[in-house]
Structure formats: C-alpha cells, structure tokens
Design a protein around this motif. Structure first.
Motif, short mmCIF file in Angstrom:
data_model
loop_
_atom_site.label_atom_id
_atom_site.label_comp_id
_atom_site.label_asym_id
_atom_site.label_seq_id
_atom_site.Cartn_x
_atom_site.Cartn_y
_atom_site.Cartn_z
N ILE A 5 0.85 -1.19 0.00
CA ILE A 5 0.00 0.00 0.00
C ILE A 5 0.88 1.24 0.00
O ILE A 5 1.76 1.39 0.86
CB ILE A 5 -0.95 0.01 1.22
CG1 ILE A 5 -1.82 -1.24 1.23
CG2 ILE A 5 -1.81 1.28 1.22
CD1 ILE A 5 -2.70 -1.42 0.01
N ILE A 6 0.66 2.11 -0.99
CA ILE A 6 1.48 3.32 -1.12
C ILE A 6 0.68 4.59 -0.87
O ILE A 6 1.27 5.66 -0.73
CB ILE A 6 2.17 3.40 -2.49
CG1 ILE A 6 1.15 3.43 -3.62
CG2 ILE A 6 3.17 2.25 -2.65
CD1 ILE A 6 1.73 3.78 -4.97
N ASN A 7 -0.65 4.48 -0.82
CA ASN A 7 -1.44 5.68 -0.64
C ASN A 7 -2.82 5.33 -0.09
O ASN A 7 -3.37 4.28 -0.41
CB ASN A 7 -1.59 6.44 -1.96
CG ASN A 7 -1.84 7.91 -1.76
OD1 ASN A 7 -2.21 8.36 -0.69
ND2 ASN A 7 -1.61 8.68 -2.80
N TYR A 8 -3.35 6.23 0.72
CA TYR A 8 -4.70 6.10 1.26
C TYR A 8 -5.27 7.51 1.31
O TYR A 8 -4.62 8.42 1.85
CB TYR A 8 -4.67 5.47 2.65
CG TYR A 8 -6.02 5.42 3.32
CD1 TYR A 8 -6.94 4.43 3.00
CD2 TYR A 8 -6.37 6.36 4.28
CE1 TYR A 8 -8.19 4.39 3.61
CE2 TYR A 8 -7.61 6.33 4.89
CZ TYR A 8 -8.51 5.33 4.56
OH TYR A 8 -9.73 5.30 5.15
N ARG A 9 -6.43 7.72 0.74
CA ARG A 9 -7.04 9.05 0.69
C ARG A 9 -8.53 8.95 0.95
O ARG A 9 -9.12 7.88 0.84
CB ARG A 9 -6.86 9.69 -0.69
CG ARG A 9 -5.44 9.99 -1.05
CD ARG A 9 -5.39 10.65 -2.43
NE ARG A 9 -4.04 10.97 -2.78
CZ ARG A 9 -3.47 12.15 -2.57
NH1 ARG A 9 -4.14 13.12 -2.03
NH2 ARG A 9 -2.23 12.36 -2.92
#
Length: 71
Positions: A13-17
């Motif tokens: 996982i590289i991003n969470y928005r």
C-alpha cells in the motif's frame, strides 16, 4: 476502515485518501509486473463507498479527489 479486496491482498500500500466529505475512501497498492515483464509495476486501487459499504477494484497507480464549482 474497510477490508482489502483480493486485488490488494499482496500489494504494498502506497497511498490512502478520502474525499472532503469522507464518504469515499481509496487505497492504492503496487506489485511487481507479470513474469514476462517483471520490470513493470502493476498498480491497483480499491474505491470504497462509506454510505453503501461497497468496494470497487480498479487497475491504476494514482488517484485524487477534487471539488469543482459549476457556474
């Protein structure tokens, strides 16, 4: 906030928005490419609706939420 879909299980996982209203959440992961092209990176996204408690899996490496005012 939500369980990972099968397309993100082994991804990093590289991003969470989330959008400003916090009704939409997104998680983005990457994984090595196929055996034929291991130098390429495969991107996966999980879009989650808080109101509907449903996810949709998509292939992508980036995403963003925006608000537009129509005149």
């Amino acid at each position: 906030m939500f369980e990972r879909t099968i397309n993100l299980v082994n991804d990093r996982i590289i991003n969470y928005r989330f959008d400003p209203s916090e009704k939409w959440l997104v998680s983005i992961g990457i994984a090595p490419g196929s055996l034929e092209k291991p130098q390429f990176i495969k991107g996966n996204m999980q879009l989650f609706s808080v109101e509907q408690h449903r996810s949709q899996a998509l292939e992508t490496q980036a995403t963003s939420f925006a608000t537009c005012k129509v005149l």
